[in-house]
Design an enzyme around this catalytic site. Structure first.
Site, PDB file in Angstrom:
ATOM      1  N   ASP A  79     -47.855  31.954 -13.597  1.00  0.00           N
ATOM      2  CA  ASP A  79     -47.903  31.814 -15.054  1.00  0.00           C
ATOM      3  C   ASP A  79     -48.391  33.083 -15.753  1.00  0.00           C
ATOM      4  O   ASP A  79     -48.937  33.020 -16.853  1.00  0.00           O
ATOM      5  CB  ASP A  79     -48.795  30.634 -15.465  1.00  0.00           C
ATOM      6  CG  ASP A  79     -48.206  29.306 -15.029  1.00  0.00           C
ATOM      7  OD1 ASP A  79     -46.966  29.199 -14.987  1.00  0.00           O
ATOM      8  OD2 ASP A  79     -48.968  28.369 -14.728  1.00  0.00           O
ATOM      9  N   GLU A  80     -48.186  34.230 -15.127  1.00  0.00           N
ATOM     10  CA  GLU A  80     -48.632  35.483 -15.733  1.00  0.00           C
ATOM     11  C   GLU A  80     -47.506  36.508 -15.816  1.00  0.00           C
ATOM     12  O   GLU A  80     -47.761  37.701 -15.969  1.00  0.00           O
ATOM     13  CB  GLU A  80     -49.812  36.064 -14.942  1.00  0.00           C
ATOM     14  CG  GLU A  80     -51.080  35.198 -15.007  1.00  0.00           C
ATOM     15  CD  GLU A  80     -52.267  35.845 -14.329  1.00  0.00           C
ATOM     16  OE1 GLU A  80     -52.171  37.056 -14.001  1.00  0.00           O
ATOM     17  OE2 GLU A  80     -53.283  35.161 -14.128  1.00  0.00           O
TER      18      GLU A  80
END
Length: 293
Positions: free
Chosen positions: A236-237
């Site tokens: 999620d980055e």
């Protein structure tokens, strides 16, 4: 390739990035002029922090194979001169997109609707889910092949290999995680680099794990939102493509937050997918350059 429109001048989208230096725009404009191209849209961005130049050009140009080959050869020469990464896409050719979903189907339904009405110029190649077909009995999948790939700790590697094989067999150019709730391995994330878009709520890293909207409600948040990004090995980055937020208040219940969150998620994901399909997104290290409409 498939899905070409009627005969006539071809409309192309050229995107590029390279170290910034004088002469880039002139070289591109000259090349397109010599190819009998007519520029109808041009956008550029100079990232002064990294020293990288970005450009997106939409133009009409050669439709025959010989002239197109000549144009690509000339662009190759310009790219070599300026150390340029570039893509050239015929806008009449729709991208092939594989969609993935888990239990929550609001993003999938929204993407399918926008595809049907022509808002998303894509060819859905498959729908992959880790829940059985009957979970989605209420959804009109329009004849898109459905693949049930349940994932457990013991079969994760095997199922990811099957997924990768499916991507290759269907010639899919983009994978969209439409609220697909399984974490992709580092290996698969690397293989899908720049070609896989994910959507999630924007509470991370504050509210992780189960029931994030309920966690947010318990803390009395005043803003909720969603983020669409390219998938990388860092969970999620990945480079962010699109985000949006909405104000909430003390009167909103956890269910209200979930309902509003669903709306934001589907809007953000559809915009991100549309930008990718329209060649408006260029990677810039851990970030993106997104050219607007």
């Amino acid at each position: 390739m498939t899905d070409h429109r009627a005969q006539g001048p071809t409309t192309w989208t050229l995107t590029l990035s390279c170290p910034n230096r004088p002469g880039i725009v002139a070289a591109i404009a000259t090349t397109l002029y010599e190819a009998d191209g007519n520029i109808i849209e041009a956008q550029q961005f100079d990232d002064t922090e990294s020293g990288v130049f970005f450009m997106r050009v939409v133009f009409t140009g050669p439709a025959d194979a010989e002239r197109t080959q000549w144009l690509r050869a000339r662009l190759d020469a310009v790219a070599s001169r300026f150390r340029m990464n570039w893509t050239l896409h015929d806008r009449a050719v729709r991208r092939r997109v594989l969609l993935m979903v888990s239990k929550f189907d609001h993003c999938l339904v929204d993407l399918l609707y926008r595809w049907r009405i022509g808002e998303l110029p894509m060819i859905p190649t498959a729908i992959v889910a880790n829940h059985p077909r009957e979970t989605y009995a209420h959804i009109d999948m329009g004849g898109i092949p459905f693949h049930y790939l349940p994932v457990t700790r013991d079969n994760k590697a095997e199922q990811e290999e099957e997924l990768w094989s499916l991507v290759q067999r269907t010639n899919s150019e983009l994978v969209v995680l439409a609220r697909y709730m399984q974490v992709l391995s580092d290996s698969l994330s690397a293989r899908l680099s720049g070609q896989c878009i994910n959507i999630h709520h924007s509470f991370l890293p504050g509210f992780k794990g189960a029931r994030p909207y309920h966690q947010a409600h318990a803390r009395g948040v005043k803003l909720i939102g969603a983020t669409a990004h390219y998938v990388t090995a860092d969970l999620d980055e990945g480079p962010i493509i699109e985000q949006d937020v909405e104000r909430v208040s003390h009167s909103d219940t956890p269910d209200d937050l979930v309902r509003k969150g669903r709306d934001i998620e589907r809007r953000v994901l559809s915009r991100a997918v549309r930008c990718h399909l329209d060649d408006r997104v260029i990677l810039n290290g851990s970030k993106t350059v997104v050219f607007g409409d």
